[in-house]
Each structure stands twice: as C-alpha cells, then as structure tokens.
Design a protein around this motif. Structure first.
Motif, PDB file in Angstrom:
ATOM      1  N   GLY A  88       3.805  15.591  36.986  1.00  0.00           N
ATOM      2  CA  GLY A  88       3.480  14.433  36.523  1.00  0.00           C
ATOM      3  C   GLY A  88       3.227  14.374  35.137  1.00  0.00           C
ATOM      4  O   GLY A  88       3.546  13.105  34.372  1.00  0.00           O
ATOM      5  N   PHE A  89       2.922  15.237  34.399  1.00  0.00           N
ATOM      6  CA  PHE A  89       2.747  15.281  33.025  1.00  0.00           C
ATOM      7  C   PHE A  89       3.777  14.790  32.165  1.00  0.00           C
ATOM      8  O   PHE A  89       3.945  13.954  31.534  1.00  0.00           O
ATOM      9  CB  PHE A  89       2.264  16.744  32.409  1.00  0.00           C
ATOM     10  N   PRO A  90       4.981  15.501  32.347  1.00  0.00           N
ATOM     11  CA  PRO A  90       6.320  15.312  31.565  1.00  0.00           C
ATOM     12  C   PRO A  90       6.819  13.757  32.172  1.00  0.00           C
ATOM     13  O   PRO A  90       7.728  13.223  31.241  1.00  0.00           O
ATOM     14  CB  PRO A  90       7.164  16.300  32.094  1.00  0.00           C
ATOM     15  N   SER A  91       6.184  13.363  33.301  1.00  0.00           N
ATOM     16  CA  SER A  91       7.036  12.180  33.785  1.00  0.00           C
ATOM     17  C   SER A  91       6.196  10.977  33.186  1.00  0.00           C
ATOM     18  O   SER A  91       6.658   9.696  33.282  1.00  0.00           O
ATOM     19  CB  SER A  91       6.883  11.851  35.434  1.00  0.00           C
ATOM     20  N   MET A  92       5.135  11.267  32.646  1.00  0.00           N
ATOM     21  CA  MET A  92       4.047  10.093  32.082  1.00  0.00           C
ATOM     22  C   MET A  92       5.022   9.098  31.012  1.00  0.00           C
ATOM     23  O   MET A  92       4.771   8.393  30.236  1.00  0.00           O
ATOM     24  CB  MET A  92       2.932  10.588  31.519  1.00  0.00           C
ATOM     25  N   ARG A  93       5.802  10.202  30.157  1.00  0.00           N
ATOM     26  CA  ARG A  93       6.544   9.580  28.966  1.00  0.00           C
ATOM     27  C   ARG A  93       7.944   9.138  29.317  1.00  0.00           C
ATOM     28  O   ARG A  93       8.741   8.595  28.544  1.00  0.00           O
ATOM     29  CB  ARG A  93       6.890  10.816  28.008  1.00  0.00           C
ATOM     30  N   THR A  94       8.091   9.086  30.441  1.00  0.00           N
ATOM     31  CA  THR A  94       9.516   8.451  31.203  1.00  0.00           C
ATOM     32  C   THR A  94       9.270   7.263  32.024  1.00  0.00           C
ATOM     33  O   THR A  94       8.211   7.290  32.523  1.00  0.00           O
ATOM     34  CB  THR A  94      10.428   9.289  31.625  1.00  0.00           C
ATOM     35  N   VAL A 115      13.858  13.255  35.839  1.00  0.00           N
ATOM     36  CA  VAL A 115      12.952  14.362  35.658  1.00  0.00           C
ATOM     37  C   VAL A 115      12.434  14.891  37.212  1.00  0.00           C
ATOM     38  O   VAL A 115      12.628  16.277  37.314  1.00  0.00           O
ATOM     39  CB  VAL A 115      11.562  13.880  35.018  1.00  0.00           C
ATOM     40  N   THR A 116      12.365  14.113  38.139  1.00  0.00           N
ATOM     41  CA  THR A 116      11.869  14.650  39.353  1.00  0.00           C
ATOM     42  C   THR A 116      13.070  15.380  40.065  1.00  0.00           C
ATOM     43  O   THR A 116      12.885  16.183  40.764  1.00  0.00           O
ATOM     44  CB  THR A 116      11.285  13.344  40.353  1.00  0.00           C
ATOM     45  N   ILE A 117      14.286  14.757  39.927  1.00  0.00           N
ATOM     46  CA  ILE A 117      15.546  15.592  40.214  1.00  0.00           C
ATOM     47  C   ILE A 117      15.567  16.751  39.771  1.00  0.00           C
ATOM     48  O   ILE A 117      15.741  17.907  40.416  1.00  0.00           O
ATOM     49  CB  ILE A 117      16.805  14.676  39.935  1.00  0.00           C
ATOM     50  N   ALA A 118      15.529  16.983  38.305  1.00  0.00           N
ATOM     51  CA  ALA A 118      15.508  18.366  37.877  1.00  0.00           C
ATOM     52  C   ALA A 118      14.226  19.314  38.335  1.00  0.00           C
ATOM     53  O   ALA A 118      14.622  20.362  38.697  1.00  0.00           O
ATOM     54  CB  ALA A 118      15.331  18.085  36.348  1.00  0.00           C
ATOM     55  N   PHE A 119      13.181  18.525  38.509  1.00  0.00           N
ATOM     56  CA  PHE A 119      12.085  19.382  39.197  1.00  0.00           C
ATOM     57  C   PHE A 119      12.473  19.800  40.439  1.00  0.00           C
ATOM     58  O   PHE A 119      12.228  21.165  40.611  1.00  0.00           O
ATOM     59  CB  PHE A 119      10.704  18.547  39.210  1.00  0.00           C
TER      60      PHE A 119
END
Length: 396
Positions: free
Chosen positions: A175-181, A189-193
């Motif tokens: 969730g943290f890196p997803s907040m800026r997208t 981002v979720t696909i990469a995760f």
C-alpha cells in the motif's frame, strides 16, 4: 385507530408476509437445486442447457427490473428466514452430493475463491482500487501457515491468525508505494508486487523453490482429524466434507465482515473514494488511511483462504499462486457485480465450476469459458448482480 381498522391491517400484512416467505424459499431452494444439477451432471448437453437457463433468468431480470426489485424486497423483509434457510442448505448440501469427493472439491475451491473475491471487492468494488496482488496475498498466507506447521509443528488453528498478520504486513508494504500512484499506474505496481512474490517463492530454498512444500499436516478439531471421513446419522461423508464446512464458515465470516464494513463509516469512505477522491479529500476523508485499510483487509482475508487451501491440499507450490490467479479473482468480481456481496459470490462459483464442466472441450475450454463470460456481460453489462444504491434511511 379502531380495533376493526387494526384487524384489517393485520389481515393485509399476512398475505404479503406469506408471499415474501414463499419467494425467499423458492429462490434459495431453486438456486441450490440448479447448482446441484450443474455440479452433478456429466453430460455436456445438460451443462449447456443449464447455462442457457441461467442466461435466460438474468436476461429476464435485465428486461424486467421490477422482478429483481421484488426479489430483493422479499429478502430484505425476510432476512431471518433467508439466513436460517441458507445456513440449513449449506449444512445439508454435502448429503445430497452422492458422496462425490470431486463435487466437494469443487465446492471447497469455489468457496475459497468467493472469499478471495470478497476480499478484492473491498478494494475494486467499494473503493475503485485495482489490485492484481490478491493472489500474492493468498500465496503468502498459504506459505506462512505451511512453513509454521512443517518446521515448527504449530497447529492449524494458530497458523490462521499468524498467516493473516504476515499477509496484512505485506499488504501495507504494498500500500505504501501505491499511495503515490493511481489508475493504471497503481495497477502496474500491484502487478509488479505479485510477480516479485511469485519469483521469491520460486527461488528461495526455504520455501521449497519450484518444488514447493510437501507434507502439510491435516488439521484436527477435538480429536477429529480432517483427513478422516465424517460419519453422522448413518451417513458417511468423504474427508473433503471437513474442509467444505470449514470453508463455509470462512465464507460466512467474510459475508458478515462485508456487511458490517459496507454499512460503517469505512464503507462510506471507500464509496466516496470511488466516486471522487478529490471531493472525498475536501470533505475531510483521510484518503491515505482508507486506501491502506483496503489493502490490509484484502490481504487479511486472502491469507485465511490461503491457509485453508494449503492444509486442504497438503502440498503447495509457486504455480498455485501465479499472476493468473489474481486476474481470475478480478474477473469474478467484475462478472458477479462490483460492490455486491451476493454477486461476487455467484461470480466466484460460476468461474470456478464452469472451466471444470467444460473440460470436454480440452484445449478450447478456456475459449468457451471466455465466450460464456462475454455473453453474461452482454446480458448484464454491470455484472450479474449490479451495485445497488445505498439506503440512507433508518436502520431496520
């Protein structure tokens, strides 16, 4: 008001009560019979006929929306009857499956996918957050519980909360890196995760690598092993029935959680984010907090499903938790109807059972599954059970 007028009102209510009860009973028993026929039939012609019948039912509801409203009204009026009858059908269902281990297996997998779809629905349906990492959370829960059971001898019942906590931590980390997208970038981002988690599971030696983990012990409850059949009232149910009932309990808990969250301030905040994030921020809603909460709830429920799956099959490998799993779960939510609990569950059951019933088409079965999904979406563009408007009236 006179006694005569009161008696007249009571007499008017009774037929409506009986009619609503009859509608609820007919819909639930009819649905159970249709599902049973779909599961037990081995003839392709009957499978196609049943699919056509389902399509006709949804087409009728699309053409005559008042029919759907009448059914919804009946279920709202008879909530206790619907709940009690539904629970009774779930308990009795294995007794009518002719002792088929294969049918029970399909029901277990369908219920676990229903939980995963409900978990994703909090994000995709309620808050419009596209998350392709639900399958990764599913895998984290399965591997955490399996490793604890195999290497440390921890009981299944203790691995359930442990795996949920670990998966939730990873959910927050996502969730943290997803907040800026947002939108497509958030999806990337979720696909990469999801891909990173799959590769880690595939390459770490302590996770078994590509060979996975073998020998996950069966749970026990009050001395009864889940690897043993259930014998009750002279009936002997296959060992899969143990996990069927366990999965059913998890589905029930997920439905209660979905209902409670939807009716709470959290559900209202998620719906506000879905409608317009900027307007929600202007109204004082902490967007970051509620987005992070959505990631955490999704991972928490997915871990429970992963734990049950790991102990059920007793063997897991990275191939069980590929990116395709997340895509399948998202398809279930979209086909069933976003932000609609019943729709999501129906979508999960349909897309779990349908590929198995179309195995006769061999390599072309996924093509036929895709055609059926497209046809259903043509009949019901917003999903089999579309999102319903919120009722802000008094609680009943």
């Amino acid at each position: 008001m006179s006694q005569t007028e009161i008696d007249t009102d009571v007499l008017a209510i009774r037929p409506a009560f009986a009619t609503n009860a009859a509608i609820v009973t007919a819909v639930e028993i009819g649905g159970a019979v249709l599902l049973g026929a779909f599961l037990l039939t081995e003839k392709t012609a009957i499978t196609v006929l049943l699919l056509a019948l389902m399509g006709a039912i949804f087409a009728l509801m699309q053409v005559r929306p008042q029919l759907e409203e009448r059914i919804v009204s009946a279920f709202h009026d008879q909530r206790r009857l619907a709940t009690a009858l539904g629970a009774l059908l779930v308990l009795a269902y294995p007794f009518f499956m002719q002792g088929s281990s294969y049918v029970l297996h399909l029901l277990i997998v369908a219920q676990l996918y229903a939980v995963l779809a409900l978990a994703l629905n909090f994000q995709l349906g309620s808050a419009n957050i596209p998350n392709f990492a639900t399958g990764a959370s599913y895998g984290i829960g399965a591997y955490t519980s399996a490793l604890l059971a195999i290497h440390f001898g921890i009981s299944f019942w203790w691995t359930l909360p442990a795996s949920a906590v670990v998966a939730t931590i990873f959910g927050f980390l996502l969730g943290f890196p997803s907040m800026r997208t947002k939108d497509s970038y958030l999806a990337l981002v979720t696909i990469a995760f999801a891909i990173v988690i799959h590769q880690l599971l595939n390459n770490f030696s302590w996770t078994g690598g590509a060979n996975g983990l073998v020998g996950i012990p069966a749970p026990t409850l009050f001395g009864h092993s889940f690897a043993r059949p259930i014998e009750i009232f002279g009936f002997r149910l296959p060992s899969q029935a143990n996990f069927y009932y366990l999965s059913a309990v998890l589905v029930g808990v997920s439905i209660i959680a979905a209902k409670r969250l939807h009716d709470s301030r959290v559900g209202l905040a998620w719906n506000a984010l879905r409608a317009d994030p900027l307007a929600a921020r202007c109204q004082g809603i902490d967007i970051v907090r509620y987005k992070m909460l959505a990631f955490g709830v999704d991972a928490f429920l997915a871990a429970f499903a992963g734990t049950i799956y790991a102990f059920y099959v007793s063997y897991i490998s990275p191939d069980n938790f590929t990116f395709l799993v997340s895509v399948t779960i998202m398809t279930m939510v979209i086909v069933g109807g976003m932000d609609n609990t019943l729709g999501v569950i129906i979508g999960a059951f349909l897309l779990t059972i349908l590929p198995e019933k179309l195995r006769i088409f061999s390599d072309y079965r996924l093509l036929f599954v895709g055609i059926v999904v497209i046809l259903f979406l043509i009949l019901r563009p917003q999903g089999l059970f579309p999102q319903r408007a919120r009722n802000y009236g008094a609680h009943q």
